[in-house]
Design a protein around this motif. Structure first.
Motif, short mmCIF file in Angstrom:
data_model
loop_
_atom_site.label_atom_id
_atom_site.label_comp_id
_atom_site.label_asym_id
_atom_site.label_seq_id
_atom_site.Cartn_x
_atom_site.Cartn_y
_atom_site.Cartn_z
N LEU A 1 19.91 -2.30 39.39
CA LEU A 1 19.59 -0.99 39.94
C LEU A 1 20.55 0.04 39.17
O LEU A 1 20.30 1.24 39.20
CB LEU A 1 19.69 -0.90 41.41
N ALA A 2 21.96 -0.24 39.19
CA ALA A 2 22.97 0.88 39.07
C ALA A 2 22.50 1.35 37.36
O ALA A 2 22.71 2.47 37.04
CB ALA A 2 24.47 0.25 39.11
N LEU A 3 22.21 0.21 36.64
CA LEU A 3 22.02 0.47 35.14
C LEU A 3 20.83 1.26 34.89
O LEU A 3 20.82 2.48 34.38
CB LEU A 3 21.79 -0.82 34.38
N ILE A 4 19.65 1.01 35.93
CA ILE A 4 18.64 1.82 35.71
C ILE A 4 18.75 3.25 36.32
O ILE A 4 18.26 4.20 35.58
CB ILE A 4 17.48 1.08 36.49
N MET A 5 19.46 3.39 37.34
CA MET A 5 19.66 4.72 37.89
C MET A 5 20.57 5.52 37.13
O MET A 5 20.24 6.80 36.74
CB MET A 5 20.62 4.54 39.52
N GLY A 6 21.68 4.86 36.32
CA GLY A 6 22.29 5.85 35.44
C GLY A 6 21.57 6.14 34.48
O GLY A 6 21.30 7.25 33.67
N GLY A 7 20.68 5.12 33.70
CA GLY A 7 19.79 5.59 32.48
C GLY A 7 19.00 6.79 32.90
O GLY A 7 18.77 7.67 32.26
N ALA A 8 18.24 6.59 34.16
CA ALA A 8 17.32 7.52 34.52
C ALA A 8 17.98 8.85 34.71
O ALA A 8 17.43 9.89 34.41
CB ALA A 8 16.72 7.15 35.95
N ILE A 9 19.07 9.14 35.51
CA ILE A 9 19.86 10.21 35.45
C ILE A 9 20.27 11.03 34.21
O ILE A 9 20.09 12.02 34.02
CB ILE A 9 21.03 10.22 36.48
N GLY A 10 20.61 10.13 33.28
CA GLY A 10 21.13 10.77 31.98
C GLY A 10 19.93 11.30 31.35
O GLY A 10 19.97 12.18 30.87
#
Length: 172
Positions: A110-119
């Protein structure tokens, strides 16, 4: 070392460490993503390519659409649509992180997906498109879509999510 690795990627709750580690991972993804995009934009002009290996170039491109350039040729509504989808996804991920903060592998995903989505949301808000620059290709096979660090994080997170779910199903 093996114990630390096992704890790091364990999918079982390990005490209430809270959301901070997961938000930290997302922040690192965002930082690396944005720094690489800034560096590429300062170094390259649109569509400029630099050959790195026989199968990889750095190529500055812009994507107004979704993954693989889907809807890239639309008149502009997709900028707002994918920004809203990204913001809603981040909200849902924060909710899941709060509920499952102790499930390490799940939260890594989830953290990786969230970081990518925010980027990628940052790009859409700041530029009206997503900055892509990682370009892989195979002779005889063709080009892969150009992508970025945020996309890598999203794909890695999705892979970890699938792996975590398969492990969970196999345990039952």
């Amino acid at each position: 070392m093996a114990t630390k690795k096992k704890q790091l990627f364990s999918s079982t709750p390990q005490g209430g460490s809270g959301m901070m580690p997961w938000l930290g991972i997302a922040a690192i993804v965002i930082l690396i993503d944005q720094l690489t995009k800034i560096a590429i934009q300062k170094t390259f002009v649109f569509r400029e390519a630099k050959v790195i290996t026989s199968f990889f170039n750095l190529t500055l491109t812009y994507n107004k659409g979704a993954a693989f350039g889907l809807l890239n040729d639309q008149p502009g509504w997709q900028r707002y649509f994918f920004t809203i989808v990204g913001v809603l996804a981040v909200g849902f991920i924060v909710y899941l992180l709060k509920r499952h903060a102790g499930q390490r592998l799940f939260c890594w995903a989830l953290a990786l997906i969230m970081g990518g989505a925010i980027g990628n949301v940052i790009d859409r808000v700041a530029y009206g498109h997503v900055v892509d620059f990682l370009h892989f290709y195979l002779s005889g096979v063709g080009d892969f879509p150009v992508f970025n660090i945020a996309d890598c994080a999203i794909c890695l997170g999705a892979g970890l999510f699938i792996y975590d779910e398969l492990r969970r199903v196999n345990r039952q």
